[in-house]
Design an enzyme around this catalytic site. Structure first.
Site, mmCIF file in Angstrom:
data_model
loop_
_atom_site.group_PDB
_atom_site.id
_atom_site.type_symbol
_atom_site.label_atom_id
_atom_site.label_comp_id
_atom_site.label_asym_id
_atom_site.label_seq_id
_atom_site.Cartn_x
_atom_site.Cartn_y
_atom_site.Cartn_z
ATOM 1 N N TYR A 96 0.910 -1.379 0.075
ATOM 2 C CA TYR A 96 0.039 -0.117 -0.045
ATOM 3 C C TYR A 96 0.922 1.122 -0.127
ATOM 4 O O TYR A 96 1.795 1.519 0.919
ATOM 5 C CB TYR A 96 -0.855 -0.142 1.180
ATOM 6 C CG TYR A 96 -1.809 -1.255 1.288
ATOM 7 C CD1 TYR A 96 -3.158 -1.152 0.932
ATOM 8 C CD2 TYR A 96 -1.445 -2.299 1.857
ATOM 9 C CE1 TYR A 96 -3.857 -2.340 0.777
ATOM 10 C CE2 TYR A 96 -2.398 -3.507 1.969
ATOM 11 C CZ TYR A 96 -3.552 -3.483 1.486
ATOM 12 O OH TYR A 96 -4.353 -4.381 1.676
ATOM 13 N N HIS A 126 -6.920 0.295 -2.183
ATOM 14 C CA HIS A 126 -6.460 -0.838 -2.842
ATOM 15 C C HIS A 126 -4.807 -1.130 -2.647
ATOM 16 O O HIS A 126 -4.042 -0.128 -3.199
ATOM 17 C CB HIS A 126 -6.914 -1.308 -4.209
ATOM 18 C CG HIS A 126 -8.409 -1.756 -4.137
ATOM 19 N ND1 HIS A 126 -8.959 -2.658 -3.556
ATOM 20 C CD2 HIS A 126 -9.463 -0.885 -4.650
ATOM 21 C CE1 HIS A 126 -10.215 -2.494 -3.662
ATOM 22 N NE2 HIS A 126 -10.483 -1.698 -4.446
ATOM 23 N N LYS A 145 -3.035 -5.746 -9.983
ATOM 24 C CA LYS A 145 -1.895 -5.004 -9.354
ATOM 25 C C LYS A 145 -0.634 -5.249 -10.328
ATOM 26 O O LYS A 145 -0.806 -6.086 -11.223
ATOM 27 C CB LYS A 145 -1.563 -5.887 -8.096
ATOM 28 C CG LYS A 145 -2.780 -5.858 -7.341
ATOM 29 C CD LYS A 145 -2.550 -6.722 -5.742
ATOM 30 C CE LYS A 145 -3.803 -6.837 -5.022
ATOM 31 N NZ LYS A 145 -4.680 -5.841 -4.769
#
Length: 394
Positions: free
Chosen positions: A305, A316, A347
């Protein structure tokens, strides 16, 4: 009538108007004297396949052969010829001009390493004036790829059914914007594979996103926070965590009171050399103001993060991080699985390469190798090389 090529060494020479016809107009080969050009085997095979050459003499004075015989002969003579031909043809069909990534071919000096097979130029640009868009390394799905040499390349993987998957690999680092300073007076108890801080301040979890609270509907305990061994080792190495008790842990080199030493020793017991590497990467990420948390659910070491203000308003995670040694070699299947999973959960897949931990006592090395048991500074100072890999559609 189409011209005939003549194989000389590892190049095919074509005369006549070859320079104008092939090099100037379509970016094939490299110019020689006059109008003659030299083609690599892959380029010559592609022109044969298209019908732009009538044949190729394999030896001086021999009858020219067609595509099938030249392809088989080249596959026997040149390393990975078949997979390189497939990638070359695919990129040509996509509208790119390409050159072999070696001197004296155009673009050869722009290849980042000898492992690169071709350089593909910006779409619409030619070898004599164009900028290199993709340095292409070609591998079959059963070959291995050195992680330390992959940065800056486009990896073209040819699977057993001759489908091609492209990956872009870039260097760089992960930088965050989480502004949080942990308190300096934490006290915990070392258990089998975690540390419990019984009276943790609320912001350690809520703003720093350290650990996980012990909670439950009927809980009558407040402030209890479970830290992973990596989190605890990092805090202890920074002098922010001490241990009031240890379960099943004795002295470590006679330093009973050294919290960092005791947590690192327990981490090595339960995880081996991976613990040292993961701790080094964890420290780097925290030092860069990013928040690393376990990536277990995604098959990675960490998820990250970049900007945590409060856990109640948690963004997210942006990256999945897998920690590997500097000499790690990917199998293309392994790389594809990691990148596909990261893309599927939106991601970025990042690999962290570090040599820390490769010589700790579990690997028959001296007892002071790896992350020092008394050192708070070595893990964060360890070298870490970042490698980001993503799927690419040229």
């Amino acid at each position: 009538m189409q011209p005939t090529g003549h194989l000389r060494g590892d190049a095919v020479r074509v005369g006549g108007d070859a320079r104008q016809r092939f090099y100037d107009a379509r970016g094939y080969g490299r110019p020689l004297d006059g109008n003659e050009i030299a083609l690599s085997r892959v380029e010559a095979a592609h022109l044969l396949f298209r019908g732009d050459l009538s044949g190729i003499e394999l030896e001086s004075g021999s009858d020219p052969v067609g595509f099938e015989r030249f392809f088989v002969a080249s596959a026997a003579a040149a390393d990975r010829f078949a997979v390189r031909f497939l990638v070359y043809s695919d990129l040509r069909d996509r509208g790119f001009y390409l050159s072999p990534a070696r001197e004296p071919w155009p673009g050869g000096s722009d290849a980042p390493s000898d492992a690169v097979d071709f350089v593909a130029y910006e779409r619409g640009e030619t070898p004599d004036t164009g900028n290199v868009k993709y340095p292409i390394q070609v591998v079959g799905e059963r070959e291995s790829v050195a992680a330390a040499e992959l940065s800056g390349r486009t990896l073209a993987v040819v699977d057993e059914e001759s489908d091609i998957t492209y990956f872009a690999a870039e260097g760089g680092r992960i930088d965050g914007a989480t502004d949080y300073e942990p308190p300096a007076d934490l006290t915990g108890v070392l258990l089998a594979d975690r540390v419990v801080v019984w009276d943790a301040p609320a912001d350690l979890y809520e703003r720093g996103f350290y650990g996980r609270p012990l909670t439950g509907r009927a809980a009558d305990v407040e402030g209890a926070l479970q830290l992973s061994l990596v989190e605890a080792a990092s805090l202890a190495a920074d002098g922010r965590l001490s241990l009031s008790a240890s379960v099943g842990v004795g002295d470590v080199d006679g330093k009973t009171g050294d919290a960092a030493a005791r947590v690192v020793a327990r981490g090595r017991d339960v995880e081996g050399e991976r613990f040292d590497r993961r701790l080094a990467v964890y420290k780097h990420l925290r030092a860069a103001d990013a928040v690393p948390k376990t990536g277990f659910k995604f098959g990675a070491d960490f998820r990250t993060y970049l900007d945590v203000e409060t856990v109640e308003d948690l963004p997210h995670s942006e990256h999945l991080v897998r920690v590997v040694g500097p000499d790690h070699e990917f199998s293309p299947r392994e790389l594809s699985l990691d990148v596909r999973l990261a893309g599927g959960v939106r991601k970025e897949m990042v690999f962290a390469l570090t040599a820390v931990g490769e010589g700790h006592p579990g690997n028959d090395a001296p007892s002071d190798a790896g992350v020092p048991v008394d050192g708070a500074d070595a893990p964060v100072d360890a070298d870490v090389e970042w490698l980001s890999v993503d799927r690419l559609t040229p």
